[in-house]
Structure formats: C-alpha cells, structure tokens
Design an enzyme around this catalytic site. Sequence first.
Site, PDB file in Angstrom:
ATOM      1  N   TYR A 157       0.844  -1.204   0.000  1.00 53.94           N
ATOM      2  CA  TYR A 157       0.000   0.000   0.000  1.00 53.94           C
ATOM      3  C   TYR A 157       0.883   1.259   0.000  1.00 53.94           C
ATOM      4  O   TYR A 157       0.510   2.307  -0.525  1.00 53.94           O
ATOM      5  CB  TYR A 157      -0.959  -0.032   1.194  1.00 53.94           C
ATOM      6  CG  TYR A 157      -2.174   0.858   1.020  1.00 53.94           C
ATOM      7  CD1 TYR A 157      -3.063   0.661  -0.022  1.00 53.94           C
ATOM      8  CD2 TYR A 157      -2.436   1.897   1.906  1.00 53.94           C
ATOM      9  CE1 TYR A 157      -4.177   1.477  -0.188  1.00 53.94           C
ATOM     10  CE2 TYR A 157      -3.544   2.716   1.761  1.00 53.94           C
ATOM     11  CZ  TYR A 157      -4.411   2.498   0.702  1.00 53.94           C
ATOM     12  OH  TYR A 157      -5.512   3.306   0.553  1.00 53.94           O
ATOM     13  N   LYS A 164      -3.211   8.521   2.903  1.00 51.52           N
ATOM     14  CA  LYS A 164      -4.459   8.348   3.672  1.00 51.52           C
ATOM     15  C   LYS A 164      -4.300   8.905   5.093  1.00 51.52           C
ATOM     16  O   LYS A 164      -5.262   9.417   5.665  1.00 51.52           O
ATOM     17  CB  LYS A 164      -4.876   6.879   3.710  1.00 51.52           C
ATOM     18  CG  LYS A 164      -5.333   6.316   2.353  1.00 51.52           C
ATOM     19  CD  LYS A 164      -6.472   7.098   1.737  1.00 51.52           C
ATOM     20  CE  LYS A 164      -7.101   6.371   0.556  1.00 51.52           C
ATOM     21  NZ  LYS A 164      -8.031   7.226  -0.205  1.00 51.52           N
TER      22      LYS A 164
HETATM   23  P1  NAP Z   1     -11.870   3.677  -8.434  1.00 48.05           P
HETATM   24  O1  NAP Z   1     -13.162   3.185  -8.933  1.00 48.05           O
HETATM   25  O2  NAP Z   1     -10.668   3.447  -9.293  1.00 48.05           O
HETATM   26  O3  NAP Z   1     -12.022   5.225  -8.065  1.00 48.05           O
HETATM   27  C1  NAP Z   1     -10.906   6.081  -7.850  1.00 48.05           C
HETATM   28  C2  NAP Z   1     -11.228   7.323  -8.606  1.00 48.05           C
HETATM   29  O4  NAP Z   1     -10.294   8.376  -8.354  1.00 48.05           O
HETATM   30  C3  NAP Z   1     -11.201   7.074 -10.109  1.00 48.05           C
HETATM   31  O5  NAP Z   1     -12.367   7.589 -10.684  1.00 48.05           O
HETATM   32  C4  NAP Z   1      -9.962   7.859 -10.509  1.00 48.05           C
HETATM   33  O6  NAP Z   1      -9.915   8.222 -11.869  1.00 48.05           O
HETATM   34  C5  NAP Z   1     -10.111   9.034  -9.586  1.00 48.05           C
HETATM   35  N1  NAP Z   1      -8.966   9.920  -9.680  1.00 48.05           N
HETATM   36  C6  NAP Z   1      -7.651   9.619  -9.712  1.00 48.05           C
HETATM   37  N2  NAP Z   1      -6.938  10.731  -9.931  1.00 48.05           N
HETATM   38  C7  NAP Z   1      -7.831  11.758 -10.014  1.00 48.05           C
HETATM   39  C8  NAP Z   1      -7.712  13.144 -10.254  1.00 48.05           C
HETATM   40  N3  NAP Z   1      -6.519  13.735 -10.429  1.00 48.05           N
HETATM   41  N4  NAP Z   1      -8.850  13.883 -10.309  1.00 48.05           N
HETATM   42  C9  NAP Z   1     -10.061  13.334 -10.144  1.00 48.05           C
HETATM   43  N5  NAP Z   1     -10.226  12.028  -9.922  1.00 48.05           N
HETATM   44  C10 NAP Z   1      -9.114  11.244  -9.857  1.00 48.05           C
HETATM   45  O7  NAP Z   1     -11.503   3.005  -7.035  1.00 48.05           O
HETATM   46  P2  NAP Z   1     -12.223   3.004  -5.591  1.00 48.05           P
HETATM   47  O8  NAP Z   1     -11.621   1.847  -4.901  1.00 48.05           O
HETATM   48  O9  NAP Z   1     -13.682   3.110  -5.727  1.00 48.05           O
HETATM   49  O10 NAP Z   1     -11.630   4.312  -4.925  1.00 48.05           O
HETATM   50  C11 NAP Z   1     -12.421   5.343  -4.365  1.00 48.05           C
HETATM   51  C12 NAP Z   1     -11.817   5.768  -3.039  1.00 48.05           C
HETATM   52  O11 NAP Z   1     -12.006   4.719  -2.095  1.00 48.05           O
HETATM   53  C13 NAP Z   1     -10.321   6.054  -3.077  1.00 48.05           C
HETATM   54  O12 NAP Z   1     -10.040   7.152  -2.228  1.00 48.05           O
HETATM   55  C14 NAP Z   1      -9.736   4.798  -2.482  1.00 48.05           C
HETATM   56  O13 NAP Z   1      -8.462   5.007  -1.919  1.00 48.05           O
HETATM   57  C15 NAP Z   1     -10.782   4.517  -1.424  1.00 48.05           C
HETATM   58  N6  NAP Z   1     -10.765   3.168  -0.847  1.00 48.05           N
HETATM   59  C16 NAP Z   1     -10.811   2.080  -1.655  1.00 48.05           C
HETATM   60  C17 NAP Z   1     -10.804   0.810  -1.096  1.00 48.05           C
HETATM   61  C18 NAP Z   1     -10.846  -0.429  -1.961  1.00 48.05           C
HETATM   62  O14 NAP Z   1     -10.542  -1.505  -1.464  1.00 48.05           O
HETATM   63  N7  NAP Z   1     -11.232  -0.334  -3.213  1.00 48.05           N
HETATM   64  C19 NAP Z   1     -10.752   0.658   0.306  1.00 48.05           C
HETATM   65  C20 NAP Z   1     -10.721   1.798   1.109  1.00 48.05           C
HETATM   66  C21 NAP Z   1     -10.725   3.047   0.514  1.00 48.05           C
HETATM   67  P3  NAP Z   1      -8.849   7.403 -12.806  1.00 48.05           P
HETATM   68  O15 NAP Z   1      -9.399   6.026 -12.970  1.00 48.05           O
HETATM   69  O16 NAP Z   1      -8.802   8.208 -14.042  1.00 48.05           O
HETATM   70  O17 NAP Z   1      -7.519   7.408 -12.090  1.00 48.05           O
END
Ligand code: NAP
Length: 257
Positions: A157, A164
């Site tokens: 990570y 985070k």
């Molecule tokens: P996701 O579907 O890939 O969403 C992440 C989003 O962030 C994507 O739409 C991505 O766009 C966008 N992003 C990246 N750079 C950006 C920028 N400069 N401006 C605007 N948007 C941007 O994945 P997700 O897992 O749902 O993630 C959402 C949140 O949940 C994140 O903060 C992640 O760390 C958090 N989270 C995820 C998990 C997990 O297990 N999945 C667990 C805990 C927390 P691109 O695809 O173009 O980069």
Amino acid sequence: MPDLSGKHGLIVGVANKRSISWAIAEAAAAAGARLAVTYQGERLEENVRALSATLEAALVLPLDVTNDQQIADVAAAIDREFGGLDFVLHGAAFAPKPELDNPFVETSREGFRVALEVSAYSLIALTRAVAPLMERRGGGSVVTLTYLGSQRVITNYNVMGVAKAALEATVRYLAGGLGASNIRVNAVSAGPVKTLAAMGIKDFSSVRQVYGERTPLRRNVELAEIADAALFLLGPQSRAITGEILFVDAGFHIVAF
Ligand code: NAP
C-alpha cells in the site's frame, strides 16, 4: 435510508460501475438527492455519462482534482444549476504505479508529491470551493474515503498509506475549521473491495482473502454496505458527527491476530 429529497450532492471519483463513489451515488439518488457527478479526463467521460444517465437529471462535469480551474468551474456549474450544495462525496485517489510496486523506501519525491496532492490535498481544495454553496444551505456534509493503511503497514500500500494518513488528518482540521458554518467533514474507512484503483495494488486479492478469514464478521464488505454508511454520514442522521473516521470493514481494524 435517510431522506435526501430536495438535497443536492456532488460525487467525485466515479471511474466505472464498480467504483465505491458510484455505489454511493446510486444510494444517494435512491434516497432522493439530485447529483452532480464528475469524471477525470476524456478516458472516463463516456463511462460516467452512461452511468449518470440512469440517475434523475444528473449534472455531469469534468474534474481533475489537481486542476484549480476545473474545481472552480465545477463549483460555478453547481451554483448555476442547483443554487447551493448539501453534500460532497470525495472518492479521488491516485499513486503512480512504481510507488505501489517498489519497496516503500524507494518512494520517489515526485511519486510522494503526486499521491498526496491527488489523494489528500484535493479534499482541501474541493471543500474550499464548495463551502460557500453549503453555507447558503445553512451547512453541509463532506465525506471522503480512506483505508486502514493510514495507521498500519499493509504490504504494497506504501505511499497511499501516507496519503491516507494525511487525508484523515485533513478531515479533522477541516472539521475543526468549518464546524462554525455547520459544515461537517468525515471519512469512511472501507474494507478492501475489487475496484480499478484496488487492482493497481500488488497481491490485492490476498488482502481480501485475509479479511475474509480474520474479520470478526468472517467476511469481506460489499459496496452497498459502504454506501449505506456513507449515506448516514452525508445525511441529517449524522448531524452531530464531525471529524470522524468510520470503519466499514467487518471489524478488521480491531483485530491484532
Ligand atoms: P476507483 O473506482 O478506481 O475510483 C478512484 C477514482 O479516483 C477514479 O475515478 C480515478 O480516476 C479518480 N482519480 C484519480 N486521480 C484523479 C484526479 N486527479 N482527479 C479526479 N479524480 C481522480 O476506485 P475506488 O476503490 O472506488 O476508490 C475510491 C476511493 O475509495 C479512493 O479514495 C480509495 O483510496 C478509497 N478506498 C478504496 C478501497 C478499496 O478496497 N477499493 C478501500 C478503502 C478506501 P482514474 O481512474 O482516471 O484514475
């Protein structure tokens, strides 16, 4: 489910139908909210437009959270269309691939800067831009998404854990600064779910396997469960809660071994 009818919300971080932000958008729309949904760059526009077409009169806008002009344009478009804003879901995060593949000690200066700018600073910039729109509604709720890697070492990570940690501290400082305007700022710390961002982390499926075996609930979490908790924080039922990190991880964070 909270009643969000008559409320307006901004959803940032939808890449596709598996995105946590999308699950929250669907839940918020089902609760009656009208939404603005943003996409990061042309690559995601078609996806996000197609998904948003299933919502009631959603506003679809481009937003790269590193671009101050686009942040200002999003706030202006919401002002024109909605005349104010009740809640924001911030789900943007990014770290360059080498930073997630190489040993943490190899983290580059630029990789560190990018990860913290996109994943933590963006919450400050976005909140600042929309705070006047929330003040016009007598207050509002900002929710971001975080992960346990902020506090514990989770293999691979890496710099995202540092980002985070900064994001969670940012939640507390924003909450402290904006409480007088009745703007609340909280985070949901979600257990691992299979999304685009998560698949960029090496051996991610083994993390889910460990959760499945070791959480008190002996299972992983589902998107709808994260969305329900986020909706609680976005809506009026959490009106006395701010600066909080709410774990939605089947209890994994309480377990030592
Ligand atoms: P996701 O579907 O890939 O969403 C992440 C989003 O962030 C994507 O739409 C991505 O766009 C966008 N992003 C990246 N750079 C950006 C920028 N400069 N401006 C605007 N948007 C941007 O994945 P997700 O897992 O749902 O993630 C959402 C949140 O949940 C994140 O903060 C992640 O760390 C958090 N989270 C995820 C998990 C997990 O297990 N999945 C667990 C805990 C927390 P691109 O695809 O173009 O980069």
